[in-house]
Design an enzyme around this catalytic site. Structure first.
Site, PDB file in Angstrom:
ATOM      1  N   HIS A 418      16.686  20.565  49.469  1.00  0.00           N
ATOM      2  CA  HIS A 418      15.345  21.084  49.754  1.00  0.00           C
ATOM      3  C   HIS A 418      15.417  22.335  50.613  1.00  0.00           C
ATOM      4  CE1 HIS A 418      11.635  21.399  52.162  1.00  0.00           C
ATOM      5  NE2 HIS A 418      11.051  21.094  51.019  1.00  0.00           N
ATOM      6  N   ARG A 508      43.903  40.092  44.201  1.00  0.00           N
ATOM      7  CA  ARG A 508      45.015  39.749  45.087  1.00  0.00           C
ATOM      8  C   ARG A 508      45.204  38.231  45.162  1.00  0.00           C
ATOM      9  NH1 ARG A 508      41.959  43.785  47.634  1.00  0.00           N
ATOM     10  NH2 ARG A 508      43.071  45.752  47.975  1.00  0.00           N
ATOM     11  N   ARG A 576      47.519  40.451  40.529  1.00  0.00           N
ATOM     12  CA  ARG A 576      48.843  40.730  41.085  1.00  0.00           C
ATOM     13  C   ARG A 576      49.481  39.439  41.571  1.00  0.00           C
ATOM     14  NH1 ARG A 576      48.932  44.695  46.067  1.00  0.00           N
ATOM     15  NH2 ARG A 576      48.315  42.785  47.165  1.00  0.00           N
ATOM     16  N   ASN A 701      49.263  53.129  48.576  1.00  0.00           N
ATOM     17  CA  ASN A 701      49.685  52.897  49.962  1.00  0.00           C
ATOM     18  C   ASN A 701      51.199  52.826  50.080  1.00  0.00           C
ATOM     19  OD1 ASN A 701      47.095  52.867  50.964  1.00  0.00           O
ATOM     20  ND2 ASN A 701      46.880  50.650  50.859  1.00  0.00           N
ATOM     21  N   CYS A 749      44.791  51.693  42.239  1.00  0.00           N
ATOM     22  CA  CYS A 749      43.965  50.668  42.877  1.00  0.00           C
ATOM     23  C   CYS A 749      43.899  50.825  44.399  1.00  0.00           C
ATOM     24  CB  CYS A 749      44.470  49.269  42.521  1.00  0.00           C
ATOM     25  SG  CYS A 749      46.210  48.975  42.896  1.00  0.00           S
TER      26      CYS A 749
END
Length: 797
Positions: A418, A508, A576, A701, A749
């Site tokens: 509710h 990931r 990945r 990176n 990415c």
């Protein structure tokens, strides 16, 4: 023709004025969907004409109008008005012909069931309830396990009286309905013995994000009122509807066992027809529904939604004697169905604070304010306008203060309780099922309630700052470059379903392992090697309910990946493989028993080198099993597997061979395998790697830090870390050229395209196939990409 009673098979949605939305819908399903395999309990309805005849026979209209006028003029409180009006109905008598029609129909219902003195459910169905623009579940009463003609007539009187509960009066006032324009029909329906089985609620849409391609099912033991009232924390299941038509897959994408501490069952002896008891521990720990039952209900949800041509809110029950499932109610979903699919708001916390509580997130907003702890309905008058309501649970009697709250926190209840339903309708955030809110939060305490972090809601100490962003997807330009998203959290998977993303460029896996599984995979393969007793207890607690602890890992990971993939199906979802460093693996429960200490984990035992090594091979097998299950059993064949930090072609061969041993064979069942292009060797030997993989994804990176020799985590060297450096850009351009020469796809990415518009222009100039971004930067980056593509096109002319 009897105008006071009508059988379900003789009414449909065109009869809402006669029998109300609830009963009209039961008739609609009986007439049109029983033949498709949906079971609807047999029954009949009294008509609005019967209600008005009752009022006329007992001369109630003048008294009703007089009492309502006293309330509006301030001469009587809402509570006093409601009590007086209900007493008028309870003291009334049915006209003899109407009473006879109800009793005769009840006898016929028993004859049709072959059970004299049949147990029935008696439900109220107001003629203005359960319409698309006016839902408020539970505005009127339901009475269960009613047996006998006298008790049936008494229950019918109580249904009429429930049209004037305090909550119903205030609701009609708020909606602008004339109280005497609203009539009430009573549904009398054969009881399903769910007191011996289970019951719950089902939506054909995700009620918090509006994601339309899932069915959301809540389930508890016993009668369904406990789930609807939010008095129990139910199991919760998610099913991906588009895959239900494929007979060889089981598209259940989430299963969460609820506490289910109490259940409602039949009462024997005395005047009470039902009672609430403690649920046996064995049932608390078990799922209410089997996978086959979950899928059957989800298929029913699709049939109901297709018939009504709109998202639906349904109630179901399972008979504990026959084991059969039944649909006992269906009404339009009234919140998400009316929202725009192109314009929406996103809320973001911009400040951190101590976490106090977590529970199911209702909505996606954030609220700040002081807690107003109401432990008992008798304290409702003490509520302070604008405060955050904190309560054990709510029921329809609490609506008057819920409308004045800035947020709601409850101890009990799930996403179909509710409190959850009303919060959505009111457009205020709620965190339900926290377990201990009324004990943990002090009255007057400053708190922040956040439902903006996925389907888990959080309550933080203090007033935290946040921002709200208005998003208009209709204004986004089209791009040649495939624009994808990076995702990590299954809990937040549905938040961004509206984005026109071309799939997931990076999912990931390690996020699921770290946040949901929490245990080192090798600790589940070799638990005997975990010697820390505290960790052993944690592992036992997390894997409770699984005969094999390894199955906990495989199922949790498979469901997490499927949930991540579902908003983007059938587009590619690139997952990945785990890419923890040894120090990160060591922080998992049981991890220290399996990880060595390395001087430089960034360049150490990580990525591909782990998968075929005896020290982790058995853990990698669990990753492969989860991926295979997500693809082949759950049905997400759009999942692509990506190998990170693969140093040499020979290492690629060993990883692919290890995957094949575990049932993941490149090319079989449409399986594609990509490689992270993040090591200079990946670029230099790109032609050789391209013979082994179906695509590359540039990890900017790691590639930047290895090309420039800059530790990406070093604060001292931060200004030297720059993806726009000519050496890095040369590497990226070379990788794109070699991938295209080999005829395979290549994307990126990282966040550089969103951080630096000129870097995005560089990628477009190199004709990269895809760019994958975090969802929150996706929207602001697409215009840069479109501009760069337009400039390139102009230059080419």
């Amino acid at each position: 023709m009897d105008e006071s009673v009508v059988w379900f098979e003789n009414v449909g949605m065109h009869d809402v004025p006669r029998v109300g939305g609830k009963n009209a819908s039961l008739g609609e399903m009986t007439r049109n969907l029983v033949s498709a395999g949906i079971r609807v309990p047999d029954g009949f309805a009294t008509t609005a004409a019967a209600y008005r005849a009752f009022i006329a026979a007992n001369e109630l209209e003048p008294a009703i109008r007089a009492e309502l006028e006293k309330h509006r003029s301030g001469k009587a409180t809402l509570r006093e008005t409601g009590e007086t009006l209900r007493e008028l109905f309870l003291g009334g008598e049915f006209p003899p012909d109407i009473a006879a029609s109800i009793v005769d129909s009840y006898r016929t219902l028993g004859e049709r069931a072959g059970i004299p003195g049949l147990s029935v459910a008696v439900r109220s169905s107001a003629t203005a309830e359960d319409l698309p623009e006016a839902s408020f579940a539970g505005a009127q009463e339901t009475f269960l396990n009613i047996v006998g003609e006298r008790d049936l007539l008494d229950a019918c009187r109580k249904c009429y009286a429930s049209l004037f509960t305090d909550r119903a009066i205030s609701y009609r006032e708020a909606k602008g309905f004339d109280h005497l324009d609203v009539a009430l029909s009573i549904g009398v329906q054969r009881m399903v013995r769910s007191d011996l089985g289970g019951s719950g609620v089902m939506f054909s849409i995700d009620t918090d994000t509006g994601f339309p391609r899932v069915a959301v099912i809540s389930a508890a033991w016993g009668l369904g009122e406990m789930v609807v009232q939010g008095a129990v924390d139910p199991d919760r299941y998610l099913v991906f509807k588009p895959l239900l038509s494929q007979p060889d897959v089981s598209p259940i994408i989430d299963k969460m066992v609820g506490a289910k501490a109490r259940k409602m069952v039949y009462s024997h002896g005395g005047t009470a027809r039902t009672r609430v008891i403690n649920t046996p521990v064995r049932e608390q720990r078990a799922f209410v529904l089997s996978d086959a039952e979950i899928l059957e209900l989800a298929r029913w949800a699709v049939l109901v939604e297709d018939h009504y041509q709109r998202p639906m809110d349904m109630e179901w029950a399972r008979d504990g004697v026959t084991g059969e499932l039944f649909m006992v109610q269906a009404r339009p979903e009234t919140v998400q169905a009316l929202r725009s699919t192109t314009k929406f708001e996103q809320h973001h916390l911009t400040q951190e604070g101590p976490l106090l509580l977590s529970g199911a997130a209702i909505g996606d907003a954030i609220a700040t304010g002081t807690a107003c702890v109401i432990r008992d309905p008798s304290q409702i008058d003490d509520f302070r306008d604008g405060a955050i309501l904190v309560a054990e649970m709510t029921d329809p009697d609490w609506v008057s203060i819920m409308t004045r709250a800035s947020g709601i926190v409850t101890n009990h209840g799930g996403s179909t309780s509710h409190a959850a339903i009303v919060s959505r309708e009111l457009g205020i955030p709620a965190v339900v099922g926290t377990g201990t809110a009324t004990e943990m939060l002090a009255d007057g305490q400053a708190i922040t309630l956040s439902c903006a972090e996925g389907d888990i809601g959080h309550v933080y100490d203090g007033v935290l700052s946040f921002e709200t962003e208005e998003i208009d997807l209709g204004a986004l330009p089209a791009t040649r470059t495939a624009m994808m998203v990076n995702v990590a959290s299954p809990e937040a998977a549905f938040r961004w379903w509206r984005l026109p993303a071309a799939g997931v460029g990076l999912a990931r896996m390690e996020f699921i392992i770290n946040n949901l599984i929490k245990i080192h995979p090798m600790a589940l393969v070799h638990p005997e090697r975990v010697t820390d007793e505290a960790e052993r207890r944690q592992i036992r607690a997390l894997t409770a309910g699984f005969d094999d602890p390894k199955e906990f890992f495989v199922q949790t990971l498979a469901l997490g990946l499927a949930k991540l993939a579902s908003p983007y199906h059938p587009h590619d979802v690139i997952v990945r493989l785990s890419d923890f460093k040894t120090n990160e693996y060591a922080h998992l429960i049981g991890g220290k028993a399996f990880e060595a200490t390395e001087e430089n984990p960034m360049l150490g035992f990580r990525g591909a080198s782990r998968y075929y090594d005896p020290k982790y091979r058995e853990g990698f097998a669990l990753e492969c099993q989860a991926l295979k299950r997500a693809r082949e059993q759950i049905g997400f064949g759009n999942i692509i597997v990506m190998v990170p930090f693969c140093r040499t072609p020979a290492e690629a061969d060993r990883v692919l061979a290890e995957m094949a041993k575990n049932g993941l064979v490149r090319g079989e069942n449409g399986l594609q395998v990509y490689m992270m292009c993040e090591i200079p060797a990946n670029v230099i030997r790109a032609a050789e790697f391209a013979e082994r993989f179906d695509g590359f994804s540039i990890g900017s990176n790691d590639l930047t830090q290895l090309v420039l020799g800059v530790d990406r985590d070093s604060a001292e060297l931060a200004e030297l870390f720059d993806e726009r450096d000519p050496a890095v850009q040369w590497m990226i351009a070379e990788a794109i050229d070699k991938a295209h020469e080999a005829g395979i796809k290549i994307g990126i990415c990282g966040q550089a395209p969103s951080n630096y518009p000129e870097f995005a222009e560089f990628l477009v100039a190199q004709r990269i196939d895809s760019i994958s971004l975090n969802p929150d930067s996706y929207l602001r980056t697409i215009p840069h990409i479109a501009d760069a593509e337009a400039q390139q096109l102009t230059a080419a002319r």
